[in-house]
Design a protein around this motif. Structure first.
Motif, PDB file in Angstrom:
ATOM      1  N   CYS A   6      48.337  25.555 137.376  1.00 34.20           N
ATOM      2  CA  CYS A   6      47.647  25.206 136.141  1.00 34.20           C
ATOM      3  C   CYS A   6      47.900  23.748 135.783  1.00 34.20           C
ATOM      4  O   CYS A   6      49.032  23.279 135.847  1.00 34.20           O
ATOM      5  CB  CYS A   6      48.140  26.099 134.999  1.00 34.20           C
ATOM      6  N   LYS A   7      46.845  23.041 135.384  1.00 36.42           N
ATOM      7  CA  LYS A   7      46.965  21.653 134.940  1.00 36.42           C
ATOM      8  C   LYS A   7      46.391  21.464 133.546  1.00 36.42           C
ATOM      9  O   LYS A   7      46.164  20.357 133.113  1.00 36.42           O
ATOM     10  CB  LYS A   7      46.272  20.723 135.931  1.00 36.42           C
ATOM     11  N   GLU A   8      46.148  22.563 132.848  1.00 34.06           N
ATOM     12  CA  GLU A   8      45.586  22.502 131.496  1.00 34.06           C
ATOM     13  C   GLU A   8      46.651  22.079 130.481  1.00 34.06           C
ATOM     14  O   GLU A   8      47.842  22.275 130.711  1.00 34.06           O
ATOM     15  CB  GLU A   8      45.039  23.871 131.096  1.00 34.06           C
ATOM     16  N   ASN A   9      46.221  21.548 129.341  1.00 32.71           N
ATOM     17  CA  ASN A   9      47.119  21.229 128.239  1.00 32.71           C
ATOM     18  C   ASN A   9      47.279  22.513 127.420  1.00 32.71           C
ATOM     19  O   ASN A   9      46.823  22.616 126.294  1.00 32.71           O
ATOM     20  CB  ASN A   9      46.567  20.085 127.396  1.00 32.71           C
ATOM     21  N   CYS A  10      47.935  23.480 128.008  1.00 36.90           N
ATOM     22  CA  CYS A  10      48.036  24.831 127.452  1.00 36.90           C
ATOM     23  C   CYS A  10      49.495  25.176 127.170  1.00 36.90           C
ATOM     24  O   CYS A  10      50.394  24.715 127.875  1.00 36.90           O
ATOM     25  CB  CYS A  10      47.471  25.817 128.470  1.00 36.90           C
ATOM     26  N   ARG A  11      49.717  25.998 126.152  1.00 37.60           N
ATOM     27  CA  ARG A  11      51.090  26.394 125.821  1.00 37.60           C
ATOM     28  C   ARG A  11      51.756  27.168 126.949  1.00 37.60           C
ATOM     29  O   ARG A  11      52.968  27.246 127.033  1.00 37.60           O
ATOM     30  CB  ARG A  11      51.116  27.209 124.541  1.00 37.60           C
ATOM     31  N   TRP A  12      50.988  27.756 127.840  1.00 35.90           N
ATOM     32  CA  TRP A  12      51.546  28.553 128.938  1.00 35.90           C
ATOM     33  C   TRP A  12      51.819  27.739 130.192  1.00 35.90           C
ATOM     34  O   TRP A  12      52.468  28.224 131.108  1.00 35.90           O
ATOM     35  CB  TRP A  12      50.604  29.711 129.273  1.00 35.90           C
ATOM     36  N   GLN A  13      51.314  26.502 130.272  1.00 37.71           N
ATOM     37  CA  GLN A  13      51.507  25.671 131.458  1.00 37.71           C
ATOM     38  C   GLN A  13      52.887  25.036 131.420  1.00 37.71           C
ATOM     39  O   GLN A  13      53.294  24.445 130.438  1.00 37.71           O
ATOM     40  CB  GLN A  13      50.429  24.587 131.509  1.00 37.71           C
ATOM     41  N   GLN A  14      53.624  25.185 132.511  1.00 43.31           N
ATOM     42  CA  GLN A  14      54.949  24.588 132.622  1.00 43.31           C
ATOM     43  C   GLN A  14      55.159  24.161 134.065  1.00 43.31           C
ATOM     44  O   GLN A  14      55.092  24.985 134.973  1.00 43.31           O
ATOM     45  CB  GLN A  14      56.010  25.602 132.202  1.00 43.31           C
ATOM     46  N   GLU A  15      55.394  22.867 134.242  1.00 46.15           N
ATOM     47  CA  GLU A  15      55.628  22.298 135.569  1.00 46.15           C
ATOM     48  C   GLU A  15      54.518  22.658 136.554  1.00 46.15           C
ATOM     49  O   GLU A  15      54.770  22.978 137.712  1.00 46.15           O
ATOM     50  CB  GLU A  15      56.990  22.724 136.101  1.00 46.15           C
ATOM     51  N   GLY A  16      53.282  22.646 136.082  1.00 52.21           N
ATOM     52  CA  GLY A  16      52.132  22.887 136.946  1.00 52.21           C
ATOM     53  C   GLY A  16      51.823  24.342 137.248  1.00 52.21           C
ATOM     54  O   GLY A  16      50.959  24.632 138.065  1.00 52.21           O
ATOM     55  N   CYS A  18      51.236  28.462 135.530  1.00 56.36           N
ATOM     56  CA  CYS A  18      50.971  29.283 134.354  1.00 56.36           C
ATOM     57  C   CYS A  18      52.144  30.244 134.159  1.00 56.36           C
ATOM     58  O   CYS A  18      52.551  30.936 135.084  1.00 56.36           O
ATOM     59  CB  CYS A  18      49.684  30.077 134.545  1.00 56.36           C
ATOM     60  N   THR A  19      52.689  30.267 132.928  1.00 52.49           N
ATOM     61  CA  THR A  19      53.825  31.151 132.639  1.00 52.49           C
ATOM     62  C   THR A  19      53.440  32.281 131.686  1.00 52.49           C
ATOM     63  O   THR A  19      54.313  32.898 131.085  1.00 52.49           O
ATOM     64  CB  THR A  19      54.999  30.349 132.029  1.00 52.49           C
ATOM     65  N   LEU A  20      52.167  32.548 131.550  1.00 54.54           N
ATOM     66  CA  LEU A  20      51.701  33.623 130.670  1.00 54.54           C
ATOM     67  C   LEU A  20      52.371  34.936 131.062  1.00 54.54           C
ATOM     68  O   LEU A  20      52.300  35.353 132.219  1.00 54.54           O
ATOM     69  CB  LEU A  20      50.180  33.749 130.784  1.00 54.54           C
TER      70      LEU A  20
END
Length: 42
Positions: A6-16, A18-20
């Motif tokens: 993931c490369k979005e400016n999202c609350r779930w994105q961490q170090e590239g 998705c941590t959803l």
């Protein structure tokens, strides 16, 4: 955790990645093509 890049400016994105934690509540955001996008707080 899912192994989804993931490369979005999202609350779930961490170090590239998705941590959803689960995929049960898609967002209604139209900002991103991701169904679970939630913009990061500033």
């Amino acid at each position: 955790m899912n192994l989804v890049p993931c490369k979005e400016n999202c609350r779930w994105q961490q170090e590239g990645m998705c941590t959803l934690p689960d995929l049960t509540c898609p967002s209604e955001s139209t900002v991103s093509p991701c169904r679970y996008f939630s913009e990061k707080s500033k």
